[in-house]
Design a protein around this motif. Structure first.
Motif, PDB file in Angstrom:
ATOM      1  N   UNK A   1      26.940  34.935  31.200  1.00  0.00           N
ATOM      2  CA  UNK A   1      26.338  34.792  32.521  1.00  0.00           C
ATOM      3  C   UNK A   1      27.397  35.028  33.592  1.00  0.00           C
ATOM      4  N   UNK A   2      26.964  35.631  34.696  1.00  0.00           N
ATOM      5  CA  UNK A   2      27.882  35.889  35.806  1.00  0.00           C
ATOM      6  C   UNK A   2      27.351  35.277  37.094  1.00  0.00           C
ATOM      7  N   UNK A   3      28.235  34.602  37.817  1.00  0.00           N
ATOM      8  CA  UNK A   3      27.921  34.176  39.176  1.00  0.00           C
ATOM      9  C   UNK A   3      28.838  34.979  40.095  1.00  0.00           C
ATOM     10  N   UNK A   4      28.248  35.843  40.915  1.00  0.00           N
ATOM     11  CA  UNK A   4      29.054  36.678  41.815  1.00  0.00           C
ATOM     12  C   UNK A   4      29.185  36.017  43.178  1.00  0.00           C
ATOM     13  N   UNK A   5      30.414  35.973  43.676  1.00  0.00           N
ATOM     14  CA  UNK A   5      30.670  35.365  44.989  1.00  0.00           C
ATOM     15  C   UNK A   5      31.108  36.457  45.973  1.00  0.00           C
ATOM     16  N   UNK A   6      31.156  36.089  47.268  1.00  0.00           N
ATOM     17  CA  UNK A   6      31.390  37.102  48.303  1.00  0.00           C
ATOM     18  C   UNK A   6      32.866  37.379  48.597  1.00  0.00           C
ATOM     19  N   UNK A   7      33.745  36.993  47.660  1.00  0.00           N
ATOM     20  CA  UNK A   7      35.167  37.348  47.767  1.00  0.00           C
ATOM     21  C   UNK A   7      35.606  37.853  46.419  1.00  0.00           C
ATOM     22  N   UNK A   8      36.797  37.470  45.970  1.00  0.00           N
ATOM     23  CA  UNK A   8      37.259  37.881  44.646  1.00  0.00           C
ATOM     24  C   UNK A   8      38.741  38.200  44.631  1.00  0.00           C
ATOM     25  N   UNK A   9      39.116  39.183  43.807  1.00  0.00           N
ATOM     26  CA  UNK A   9      40.546  39.464  43.643  1.00  0.00           C
ATOM     27  C   UNK A   9      41.270  39.850  44.931  1.00  0.00           C
ATOM     28  N   UNK A  10      40.607  40.377  45.946  1.00  0.00           N
ATOM     29  CA  UNK A  10      41.385  40.638  47.170  1.00  0.00           C
ATOM     30  C   UNK A  10      41.881  39.343  47.831  1.00  0.00           C
ATOM     31  N   UNK A  11      41.130  38.262  47.749  1.00  0.00           N
ATOM     32  CA  UNK A  11      41.609  37.016  48.354  1.00  0.00           C
ATOM     33  C   UNK A  11      42.267  36.094  47.335  1.00  0.00           C
ATOM     34  N   UNK A  12      42.028  36.317  46.050  1.00  0.00           N
ATOM     35  CA  UNK A  12      42.685  35.532  45.009  1.00  0.00           C
ATOM     36  C   UNK A  12      42.929  36.392  43.761  1.00  0.00           C
TER      37      UNK A  12
END
Ligand SMILES: *Cc1c(COP(=O)(O)O)cnc(C)c1O
Length: 432
Positions: free
Chosen positions: A316-327
């Motif tokens: 299962x995937x929960x996609x958020x509105x940020x990601x590797x660019x901010x972390x």
């Protein structure tokens, strides 16, 4: 909870006494939060421990690269912390914040001639030379300016900190520093002492980051003190300063140990005092340069959930509105993080998922094997804890995502923007 600045009220996560769902609404997501009170508390814990165990001569430096923006230098000025910097860019930011550079130490393993000239121009207190070429380059620039530049030598004590390979720095074959074991440290000391425009103030080492090992700092200190004594016996030179670097670990997940800084500093001090007695050495001025352990748990990142993808029998995937660019830390080191359903803290977490970012990159993951409520879905708020170190400072604009703002929290109810959210205009500012 992994840190004492986290609480829950009516199913909502509070950070530094403030409602995270309301903060997300007010400032938008993704959003970096920083608990100013926690940063100051950490500085004071370190300072108190240092004064108690090492006396008034000792010094604490905040390792800027953990999180570097103007406001942090204002806090460091007020908390009477020295700083370490690793580039002309960090020096520039510190200067913009009015930081007095006489308490600044310039690290890095490859300072360019431009860096060296810029740092001297601005009156940097100390250079920390990584290798003999840097000593030569500093001597040349100091001679040109007719000054005597204070300098420490970064040595590698040959200690494996048992942390991740990518953040271990104290081993003999490290990219950083000049090794003691090979005799090169001895040679660089002899060479530096002959330079007319350099004042050799002492030695530095930094064994790694996110270090939990029982006696890593004690062992590094013993190796360094023995080296100081050997240099005294060989060249009649006694180092005034011994800088033990940074690196104490912080808790990212429940199973990480909790390090009591006061106790750790006390143990290192005991080992230093005993070794100095054995070597008949006056205790040098002791420095440390914590970064992560000052700011990490003062930080939290808030995101809004978009897509939830269930692949029955697989994942299962929960996609958020940020990601590797901010972390980028999971992508870089598979770092652990605690992810929490900020607006559903009272719901049972029995839905296993990967919390992933919105970039076109399979490695764009914040964390795997996260437990979330079954109902998690669009518009819910996800909080990622302990993001105060090496998140904003490592952030990029990959996929042309504007970097999030930093909002500082203090006093249980005040919040203010320390770094603005980037705009689309910022994304083309340098395009011609
Ligand atoms: C990165 C670094 C630090 C800080 O390390 P933390 O793990 O953040 O405490 C200190 N000194 C040097 C030389 C560093 O490179």
């Amino acid at each position: 909870m992994i840190c004492d600045n986290l609480t829950v009220k009516d199913g909502v996560l509070y950070f530094a006494g403030q409602n995270t769902v309301e903060l997300a609404k007010k400032y938008g997501t993704p959003l970096y939060l920083l608990d100013e009170d926690k940063i100051r508390e950490k500085c004071r814990i370190y300072k108190h421990a240092f004064e108690k165990h090492f006396g008034p001569g000792s010094q604490l430096l905040y390792a800027s690269k953990a999180n570097c923006f103007k406001q942090i230098y204002e806090i460091m000025t007020e908390e009477k912390m020295g700083i370490d910097v690793v580039s002309s860019g960090e020096i520039y930011v510190a200067l913009k914040a009015g930081y007095d550079l006489s308490d600044a130490y310039f690290h890095s393993n490859n300072k360019t001639d431009e860096d060296i000239s810029y740092a001297m121009e601005k009156g940097i207190g100390y250079f920390v030379a990584d290798n003999v070429e840097e000593v030569k380059a500093v001597e040349k620039e100091a001679a040109r300016r007719g000054i005597k530049q204070k300098l420490l030598l970064r040595l590698t004590p040959g200690i494996d900190p048992h942390t991740y390979e990518a953040i271990a720095t104290g081993k003999v074959d490290s990219k950083f520093g000049t090794p003691i074991e090979t005799g090169q440290a001895d040679e660089i000391v002899e060479f530096t002492l002959k330079q007319e425009h350099i004042l050799l103030e002492g030695f530095h080492c930094h064994v790694g980051s996110q270090v939990f090992g029982e006696d890593i700092f004690e062992r590094a200190a013993v190796v360094m003190l023995e080296f100081i004594a050997a240099m005294r016996d060989k060249y009649g030179y006694t180092a005034r300063v011994l800088d033990l670097g940074g690196g104490y670990g912080v808790r990212y997940i429940e199973s990480d140990p909790y390090l009591d800084i006061e106790i750790k500093v006390g143990q290192v001090a005991a080992s230093i005092k005993e070794t100095c007695r054995r070597l008949n050495l006056e205790m040098p001025e002791i420095h440390m340069e914590p970064g992560r352990s000052i700011v990490a748990d003062a930080g939290m990142t808030l995101y809004t959930v978009g897509t939830v993808k269930k692949i029955p029998g697989y994942k299962n995937y929960v996609s958020i509105d940020g990601g590797m660019p901010d972390n980028p830390r999971f992508a870089l080191y598979r770092s652990s993080y605690t992810c929490l359903p900020a607006n559903k803290m009272d719901e049972k977490c029995d839905f296993q998922c990967s919390v992933v970012g919105r970039c076109c990159e399979s490695g764009d993951i914040i964390q795997e094997h996260v437990m979330m409520p079954e109902s998690i879905g669009r518009y819910d708020t996800v909080a990622v804890c302990t993001t105060g170190a090496y998140n904003y400072s490592m952030a990029s604009n990959y996929n042309k995502l504007p970097r999030p703002p930093i909002v500082m929290l203090r006093g249980g109810r005040e919040s203010y923007v320390a770094v603005k959210r980037e705009s689309f205009e910022d994304l083309v500012r340098n395009d011609v």
